[in-house]
Design a protein around this motif. Structure first.
Motif, mmCIF file in Angstrom:
data_model
loop_
_atom_site.group_PDB
_atom_site.id
_atom_site.type_symbol
_atom_site.label_atom_id
_atom_site.label_comp_id
_atom_site.label_asym_id
_atom_site.label_seq_id
_atom_site.Cartn_x
_atom_site.Cartn_y
_atom_site.Cartn_z
ATOM 1 N N ALA A 1 0.816 -1.216 0.000
ATOM 2 C CA ALA A 1 0.000 0.000 0.000
ATOM 3 C C ALA A 1 0.849 1.267 0.000
ATOM 4 O O ALA A 1 0.511 2.237 -0.683
ATOM 5 C CB ALA A 1 -0.948 -0.004 1.201
ATOM 6 N N THR A 2 1.946 1.266 0.727
ATOM 7 C CA THR A 2 2.798 2.457 0.739
ATOM 8 C C THR A 2 3.528 2.606 -0.601
ATOM 9 O O THR A 2 3.644 3.716 -1.116
ATOM 10 C CB THR A 2 3.812 2.427 1.895
ATOM 11 N N HIS A 3 4.003 1.501 -1.148
ATOM 12 C CA HIS A 3 4.683 1.578 -2.449
ATOM 13 C C HIS A 3 3.715 1.949 -3.571
ATOM 14 O O HIS A 3 4.102 2.582 -4.555
ATOM 15 C CB HIS A 3 5.417 0.279 -2.765
ATOM 16 N N ALA A 4 2.462 1.566 -3.441
ATOM 17 C CA ALA A 4 1.449 1.908 -4.446
ATOM 18 C C ALA A 4 0.944 3.342 -4.269
ATOM 19 O O ALA A 4 0.206 3.839 -5.118
ATOM 20 C CB ALA A 4 0.278 0.932 -4.357
ATOM 21 N N GLY A 5 1.339 3.977 -3.172
ATOM 22 C CA GLY A 5 0.944 5.368 -2.944
ATOM 23 C C GLY A 5 -0.419 5.549 -2.302
ATOM 24 O O GLY A 5 -0.960 6.654 -2.307
ATOM 25 N N HIS A 6 -0.979 4.486 -1.742
ATOM 26 C CA HIS A 6 -2.285 4.603 -1.091
ATOM 27 C C HIS A 6 -2.201 5.390 0.208
ATOM 28 O O HIS A 6 -3.168 6.010 0.617
ATOM 29 C CB HIS A 6 -2.893 3.224 -0.831
ATOM 30 N N TRP A 7 -1.066 5.329 0.883
ATOM 31 C CA TRP A 7 -0.812 6.182 2.041
ATOM 32 C C TRP A 7 0.677 6.315 2.231
ATOM 33 O O TRP A 7 1.468 5.683 1.558
ATOM 34 C CB TRP A 7 -1.506 5.700 3.317
ATOM 35 N N TRP A 8 1.044 7.153 3.155
ATOM 36 C CA TRP A 8 2.444 7.432 3.413
ATOM 37 C C TRP A 8 2.619 7.713 4.889
ATOM 38 O O TRP A 8 1.653 7.814 5.632
ATOM 39 C CB TRP A 8 2.930 8.629 2.569
ATOM 40 N N PHE A 9 3.862 7.863 5.292
ATOM 41 C CA PHE A 9 4.195 8.142 6.681
ATOM 42 C C PHE A 9 4.835 9.518 6.753
ATOM 43 O O PHE A 9 5.706 9.850 5.958
ATOM 44 C CB PHE A 9 5.132 7.068 7.234
#
Length: 110
Positions: free
Chosen positions: A53-61
């Motif tokens: 999900a983070t690599h797909a750009g769905h969310w980030w930190f």
């Protein structure tokens, strides 16, 4: 100090639950193989999903609220989350079961 927020909350969770193992003589932390298997089953799929999900750009930190150390692009605190929270949950569940068992035993003796 804001970059320590996530790590601080994980530490807070551990500080609140790890002592339960000793106070109630639960032995959860001594069962290393069982605990590792539980963490693998609980954390494994969620960590893979989180990485995707983070690599797909769905969310980030938010870099301002995490430490700079990353594991495959994910803050180490996020990886720690998948270890700390299951441990806290297991310890809490075991402590509640122990207290309820003691209460039931007392009632049975009456």
């Amino acid at each position: 100090m804001r970059h320590l927020a996530y790590a601080g909350m994980l530490a807070f969770c551990l500080l609140g639950t790890v002592p339960l193992d000793r106070v109630f003589r639960l032995g959860v932390l001594r069962q290393v193989r069982r605990l590792a298997l539980t963490l693998a089953v609980a954390a494994g799929p969620f960590l893979v999903w989180d990485l995707w999900a983070t690599h797909a750009g769905h969310w980030w930190f938010d870099d301002a609220q995490t430490l700079p150390l990353r594991v495959l692009g994910v803050p180490w605190e996020e990886v720690g989350f998948f270890v700390v929270i299951p441990i806290a949950a297991i310890l809490t569940h075991a402590a509640v079961a122990e207290v309820r068992g003691r209460r039931t035993a007392r009632r049975a003796r009456r």
